[in-house]
Motif scaffolding. Structure first.
Motif, PDB file in Angstrom:
ATOM      1  N   SER A 279       0.831  -1.203   0.000  1.00 15.28           N
ATOM      2  CA  SER A 279       0.000   0.000   0.000  1.00 15.28           C
ATOM      3  C   SER A 279       0.869   1.259   0.000  1.00 15.28           C
ATOM      4  O   SER A 279       0.688   2.165  -0.839  1.00 15.28           O
ATOM      5  CB  SER A 279      -0.922  -0.003   1.225  1.00 15.28           C
ATOM      6  N   ILE A 280       1.812   1.320   0.925  1.00 14.75           N
ATOM      7  CA  ILE A 280       2.715   2.473   0.965  1.00 14.75           C
ATOM      8  C   ILE A 280       3.525   2.552  -0.332  1.00 14.75           C
ATOM      9  O   ILE A 280       3.718   3.632  -0.900  1.00 14.75           O
ATOM     10  CB  ILE A 280       3.648   2.378   2.186  1.00 14.75           C
ATOM     11  N   GLY A 281       3.957   1.397  -0.819  1.00 18.21           N
ATOM     12  CA  GLY A 281       4.737   1.360  -2.055  1.00 18.21           C
ATOM     13  C   GLY A 281       3.949   1.860  -3.255  1.00 18.21           C
ATOM     14  O   GLY A 281       4.499   2.551  -4.133  1.00 18.21           O
ATOM     15  N   MET A 282       2.660   1.503  -3.337  1.00 20.09           N
ATOM     16  CA  MET A 282       1.832   1.991  -4.447  1.00 20.09           C
ATOM     17  C   MET A 282       1.677   3.499  -4.403  1.00 20.09           C
ATOM     18  O   MET A 282       1.712   4.177  -5.443  1.00 20.09           O
ATOM     19  CB  MET A 282       0.451   1.323  -4.414  1.00 20.09           C
ATOM     20  N   VAL A 283       1.480   4.035  -3.199  1.00 16.92           N
ATOM     21  CA  VAL A 283       1.354   5.490  -3.072  1.00 16.92           C
ATOM     22  C   VAL A 283       2.665   6.159  -3.479  1.00 16.92           C
ATOM     23  O   VAL A 283       2.668   7.159  -4.216  1.00 16.92           O
ATOM     24  CB  VAL A 283       0.953   5.880  -1.636  1.00 16.92           C
ATOM     25  N   LEU A 284       3.787   5.609  -3.033  1.00 13.29           N
ATOM     26  CA  LEU A 284       5.084   6.168  -3.421  1.00 13.29           C
ATOM     27  C   LEU A 284       5.283   6.086  -4.933  1.00 13.29           C
ATOM     28  O   LEU A 284       5.776   7.040  -5.559  1.00 13.29           O
ATOM     29  CB  LEU A 284       6.211   5.433  -2.701  1.00 13.29           C
ATOM     30  N   ALA A 285       4.879   4.951  -5.533  1.00 14.56           N
ATOM     31  CA  ALA A 285       5.022   4.809  -6.989  1.00 14.56           C
ATOM     32  C   ALA A 285       4.152   5.823  -7.721  1.00 14.56           C
ATOM     33  O   ALA A 285       4.575   6.399  -8.737  1.00 14.56           O
ATOM     34  CB  ALA A 285       4.648   3.394  -7.410  1.00 14.56           C
ATOM     35  N   ALA A 286       2.929   6.047  -7.216  1.00 11.00           N
ATOM     36  CA  ALA A 286       2.034   7.026  -7.841  1.00 11.00           C
ATOM     37  C   ALA A 286       2.597   8.437  -7.705  1.00 11.00           C
ATOM     38  O   ALA A 286       2.598   9.227  -8.661  1.00 11.00           O
ATOM     39  CB  ALA A 286       0.645   6.935  -7.225  1.00 11.00           C
ATOM     40  N   GLU A 287       3.093   8.756  -6.507  1.00 10.90           N
ATOM     41  CA  GLU A 287       3.639  10.092  -6.289  1.00 10.90           C
ATOM     42  C   GLU A 287       4.931  10.307  -7.071  1.00 10.90           C
ATOM     43  O   GLU A 287       5.169  11.418  -7.592  1.00 10.90           O
ATOM     44  CB  GLU A 287       3.864  10.299  -4.788  1.00 10.90           C
ATOM     45  N   PHE A 288       5.752   9.269  -7.174  1.00  7.96           N
ATOM     46  CA  PHE A 288       6.979   9.370  -7.964  1.00  7.96           C
ATOM     47  C   PHE A 288       6.631   9.563  -9.438  1.00  7.96           C
ATOM     48  O   PHE A 288       7.260  10.363 -10.146  1.00  7.96           O
ATOM     49  CB  PHE A 288       7.827   8.117  -7.757  1.00  7.96           C
ATOM     50  N   SER A 289       5.605   8.842  -9.908  1.00  4.00           N
ATOM     51  CA  SER A 289       5.147   9.008 -11.293  1.00  4.00           C
ATOM     52  C   SER A 289       4.682  10.433 -11.540  1.00  4.00           C
ATOM     53  O   SER A 289       4.956  11.026 -12.596  1.00  4.00           O
ATOM     54  CB  SER A 289       4.014   8.023 -11.590  1.00  4.00           C
ATOM     55  N   ALA A 290       3.969  10.995 -10.564  1.00  2.45           N
ATOM     56  CA  ALA A 290       3.491  12.374 -10.708  1.00  2.45           C
ATOM     57  C   ALA A 290       4.668  13.340 -10.732  1.00  2.45           C
ATOM     58  O   ALA A 290       4.687  14.305 -11.514  1.00  2.45           O
ATOM     59  CB  ALA A 290       2.538  12.714  -9.569  1.00  2.45           C
ATOM     60  N   GLN A 291       5.657  13.086  -9.883  1.00  6.08           N
ATOM     61  CA  GLN A 291       6.826  13.963  -9.849  1.00  6.08           C
ATOM     62  C   GLN A 291       7.589  13.929 -11.168  1.00  6.08           C
ATOM     63  O   GLN A 291       8.161  14.938 -11.596  1.00  6.08           O
ATOM     64  CB  GLN A 291       7.747  13.549  -8.696  1.00  6.08           C
ATOM     65  N   LEU A 292       7.560  12.764 -11.836  1.00 10.57           N
ATOM     66  CA  LEU A 292       8.218  12.637 -13.136  1.00 10.57           C
ATOM     67  C   LEU A 292       7.362  13.166 -14.280  1.00 10.57           C
ATOM     68  O   LEU A 292       7.785  13.132 -15.441  1.00 10.57           O
ATOM     69  CB  LEU A 292       8.566  11.169 -13.399  1.00 10.57           C
ATOM     70  N   GLN A 354       1.211   5.648 -15.924  1.00 13.83           N
ATOM     71  CA  GLN A 354       0.889   6.676 -16.909  1.00 13.83           C
ATOM     72  C   GLN A 354      -0.535   7.184 -16.720  1.00 13.83           C
ATOM     73  O   GLN A 354      -0.892   8.244 -17.225  1.00 13.83           O
ATOM     74  CB  GLN A 354       1.061   6.125 -18.322  1.00 13.83           C
ATOM     75  N   ALA A 355      -1.325   6.412 -16.004  1.00 11.21           N
ATOM     76  CA  ALA A 355      -2.699   6.767 -15.639  1.00 11.21           C
ATOM     77  C   ALA A 355      -3.163   5.709 -14.656  1.00 11.21           C
ATOM     78  O   ALA A 355      -2.561   4.639 -14.552  1.00 11.21           O
ATOM     79  CB  ALA A 355      -3.614   6.798 -16.864  1.00 11.21           C
ATOM     80  N   ILE A 356      -4.228   5.981 -13.932  1.00 12.74           N
ATOM     81  CA  ILE A 356      -4.841   4.925 -13.141  1.00 12.74           C
ATOM     82  C   ILE A 356      -5.373   3.879 -14.111  1.00 12.74           C
ATOM     83  O   ILE A 356      -6.131   4.184 -15.022  1.00 12.74           O
ATOM     84  CB  ILE A 356      -5.965   5.478 -12.244  1.00 12.74           C
ATOM     85  N   GLY A 357      -4.915   2.639 -13.934  1.00 13.36           N
ATOM     86  CA  GLY A 357      -5.278   1.575 -14.862  1.00 13.36           C
ATOM     87  C   GLY A 357      -4.277   1.371 -15.976  1.00 13.36           C
ATOM     88  O   GLY A 357      -4.490   0.553 -16.865  1.00 13.36           O
ATOM     89  N   GLN A 358      -3.145   2.080 -15.924  1.00 10.25           N
ATOM     90  CA  GLN A 358      -2.138   1.944 -16.976  1.00 10.25           C
ATOM     91  C   GLN A 358      -0.736   2.041 -16.369  1.00 10.25           C
ATOM     92  O   GLN A 358      -0.139   3.114 -16.298  1.00 10.25           O
ATOM     93  CB  GLN A 358      -2.323   2.999 -18.065  1.00 10.25           C
ATOM     94  N   ALA A 359      -0.226   0.889 -15.917  1.00  5.40           N
ATOM     95  CA  ALA A 359       1.124   0.831 -15.366  1.00  5.40           C
ATOM     96  C   ALA A 359       2.129   0.515 -16.468  1.00  5.40           C
ATOM     97  O   ALA A 359       1.793  -0.107 -17.484  1.00  5.40           O
ATOM     98  CB  ALA A 359       1.205  -0.221 -14.269  1.00  5.40           C
ATOM     99  N   VAL A 360       3.363   0.932 -16.258  1.00  9.52           N
ATOM    100  CA  VAL A 360       4.421   0.676 -17.228  1.00  9.52           C
ATOM    101  C   VAL A 360       5.689   0.255 -16.483  1.00  9.52           C
ATOM    102  O   VAL A 360       5.872   0.586 -15.312  1.00  9.52           O
ATOM    103  CB  VAL A 360       4.734   1.915 -18.096  1.00  9.52           C
ATOM    104  N   ILE A 361       6.542  -0.485 -17.185  1.00 11.54           N
ATOM    105  CA  ILE A 361       7.827  -0.895 -16.630  1.00 11.54           C
ATOM    106  C   ILE A 361       8.849   0.177 -16.964  1.00 11.54           C
ATOM    107  O   ILE A 361       9.060   0.508 -18.134  1.00 11.54           O
ATOM    108  CB  ILE A 361       8.263  -2.248 -17.209  1.00 11.54           C
ATOM    109  N   ALA A 362       9.456   0.751 -15.941  1.00 13.95           N
ATOM    110  CA  ALA A 362      10.459   1.799 -16.139  1.00 13.95           C
ATOM    111  C   ALA A 362      11.831   1.233 -15.802  1.00 13.95           C
ATOM    112  O   ALA A 362      12.158   1.004 -14.635  1.00 13.95           O
ATOM    113  CB  ALA A 362      10.141   3.006 -15.258  1.00 13.95           C
ATOM    114  N   ASN A 363      12.619   0.972 -16.820  1.00  8.26           N
ATOM    115  CA  ASN A 363      13.946   0.412 -16.634  1.00  8.26           C
ATOM    116  C   ASN A 363      14.979   1.519 -16.434  1.00  8.26           C
ATOM    117  O   ASN A 363      14.844   2.624 -16.948  1.00  8.26           O
ATOM    118  CB  ASN A 363      14.348  -0.429 -17.855  1.00  8.26           C
TER     119      ASN A 363
END
Length: 380
Positions: A279-292, A354-363
Motif C-alpha cells: 500500500s505504501i509502495g503503491m502510493v510512493l510509486a504514484a507520487e513518484f510518477s506524478a513527480q516525473l 501513466q494513468a490509473i489503470g495503466q502501469a508501465v515498466i520503467a527500466n
C-alpha cells in the motif's frame, strides 16, 4: 464492470498454461469439496498438509475431514505464523517433515494458509524429490487474490524478500471466502491492498468500482467474491502470457520495489504486513510518477485517498517505529532496493503509472532521482 455474482455460486477461473493449466475455485464454503476435487484430479493420491499454527486451529480439522471423506490419506505439519517461517530453517523443517511422511513424486503437498505458507510449502514441494505437485488452499485475502496464483514460491534471505525460490505452479487452487471471516481486520485490509493493485495497474473501471464498493468487500457482502474473482482473472491472464516474468508480469510488482525494502527494513515482522508495505509502495510509486510528470497529481491523490479510506497505511510515517532500523534513512532504503529481484545489472526497475489503470515498466531509473524523492518523503 459486470454485476457481482451471487456469493453462493462458486466461480472457476482457469489459468491457461498448456500442460500445466489449473483451475482456481472461488466461493463461500467450497473447502468441504477439496477432497472430492483432489480425488477426481489425482485418484489414489496421498497428501501432506503444510499449515501454520493459527490457521490449523480454525481450518485443519475441516480440511482433514474433507480429505478423509474422499478416502485420501494425509498428514500435516504446522509452522509458526509469520514471515519468520519463510526462512532456511523453516524450509528445512518442512522439507524434512515431508520426507518423514514419505511423500513421493506422485503425491501432493497441500498449502493451507496465507502467503507465507503458500510460498514455503510450494518451494518445499518444488525441490522435494526434484519436484512434487501441490495444491493451494489460501486462507488470507492476499493469498486468494495474489500469492496462491502464478507459481511463485520461495523464502526470504536476511538480505531481501523472496530472493531464494522457484517457479512451481499448483495443480489446483481452492479459495473459500468463508475462511476470511476469521482474519483480523488488519490482516484483511492488508490483503485488500493487492485487490486495489489490480485496478491501479490495469483496470481503471475496476478501481472506480472499488472506490464505491470497498466497504461491502470489507463486510463480506456479495462484492467480496466479485473482487476476488476479478483479481484472479487479471492475474491468471498475465501469468498465462508471461509465466516467468520476462515482461508483462513485472507489472504485478506495482508498489513492491518500495514495499519489499520497507519489509526488509522492519525485519519481516508484524510491524509491517506485506500488503501494508505494498500500500505504501503503491502510493510512493504514484507520487513518484506524478513527480516525473507521468500522471497528474490528482491521480496520485486519488490512489492515496482510496487506500487510506480502506484503512491502509499510505505514508512512511505510518509504519510503527518509523525512526528505527533504517526506515528514516534514504541510503539504507536505497541499499535494500538494490537487492530487489527486479534489479538488472545493478540498474533499478520500477513499475510506474501513466494513468490509473495503466502501469508501465520503467527500466534504468536514475538512482539519484529516487534518492531525492525518498529524502523528500522522509521529511514530510
Amino acid at each position: 464492470m459486470t454485476a457481482p455474482l451471487k456469493p453462493s455460486d462458486p466461480i472457476t477461473v482457469h489459468v491457461a498454461l498448456t500442460d500445466r493449466a489449473y483451475d482456481i475455485v472461488i466461493g463461500r464454503s467450497v473447502l468441504p469439496s477439496l477432497g472430492a476435487r483432489i480425488a477426481a484430479l489425482r485418484p489414489g493420491v496421498r497428501t501432506a498438509i503444510v499449515t501454520d499454527k493459527t490457521v490449523a486451529k480454525h481450518w485443519l480439522q475441516a480440511t482433514e475431514a474433507s480429505l478423509a471423506e474422499a478416502g485420501i490419506a494425509t498428514s500435516h505439519i504446522a509452522v509458526d505464523e509469520g514471515e519468520g517461517s519463510k526462512s532456511y530453517a523453516g524450509l528445512e523443517k518442512v522439507s524434512e517433515a515431508l520426507i518423514a511422511a514419505r511423500i513421493e513424486r506422485n503425491d501432493l503437498v497441500i498449502a493451507l494458509g496465507g502467503g507465507v505458507v503458500g510460498d514455503l510449502a510450494g518451494f518445499a514441494a518444488a525441490i522435494l524429490r526434484r519436484g512434487v505437485d501441490f495444491v493451494q488452499v489460501p486462507t488470507s485475502l492476499l493469498a486468494q487474490v495474489d500469492s496462491s496464483v502464478g507459481g511463485k514460491t520461495g523464502i526470504n534471505s536476511p538480505q531481501g524478500k523472496n530472493l531464494i525460490g522457484s517457479f512451481h505452479q499448483p495443480v489446483l487452487v481452492v479459495a473459500d471466502t468463508a475462511v476470511l471471516d476469521t482474519l483480523s481486520p488488519r490482516q484483511f485490509r492488508a490483503g485488500y491492498a493487492e485487490v486495489a493493485k489490480y485496478g491501479v495497474l490495469g483496470d481503471a473501471a475496476f478501481f472506480t468500482w472499488l472506490e464505491t464498493n470497498h466497504a461491502d468487500i470489507m463486510r463480506g457482502g456479495s462484492a467480496r467474491e466479485h473482487a476476488i474473482a476479478t483479481s484472479c482473472r487479471a492475474k491468471a491472464g498475465v501469468v498465462s502470457r508471461d509465466e516467468r516474468e520476462n515482461g508483462e508480469r513485472a507489472l504485478l510488482n506495482l508498489g513492491h520495489t518500495f514495499g519489499h525494502a520497507l519489509e526488509a527494513a522492519t525485519g519481516f515482522s508484524d510491524r509491517l504486513y506485506h500488503g501494508e508495505g505494498v500500500s505504501i509502495g503503491m502510493v510512493l510509486a504514484a507520487e513518484f510518477s506524478a513527480q516525473l510528470g507521468m500522471i497528474s497529481a490528482d491521480d496520485a491523490v486519488r490512489v492515496e485517498r482510496h487506500l487510506a479510506d480502506a484503512g491502509l497505511p499510505t505514508r512512511l510515517q505510518d509504519i510503527a517505529g518509523f525512526q528505527q532500523e533504517g526506515l528514516a534513512d534514504a541510503d539504507r532504503l536505497m541499499a535494500l532496493m538494490a537487492q530487489d529481484k527486479k534489479v538488472k545489472r545493478g540498474k533499478l526497475t520500477f513499475i510506474l503509472l501513466q494513468a490509473i489503470g495503466q502501469a508501465v515498466i520503467a527500466n534504468d531509473v536514475d538512482p539519484a532521482t529516487v534518492h531525492a524523492f525518498l529524502q523528500q518523503k522522509l521529511t514530510q
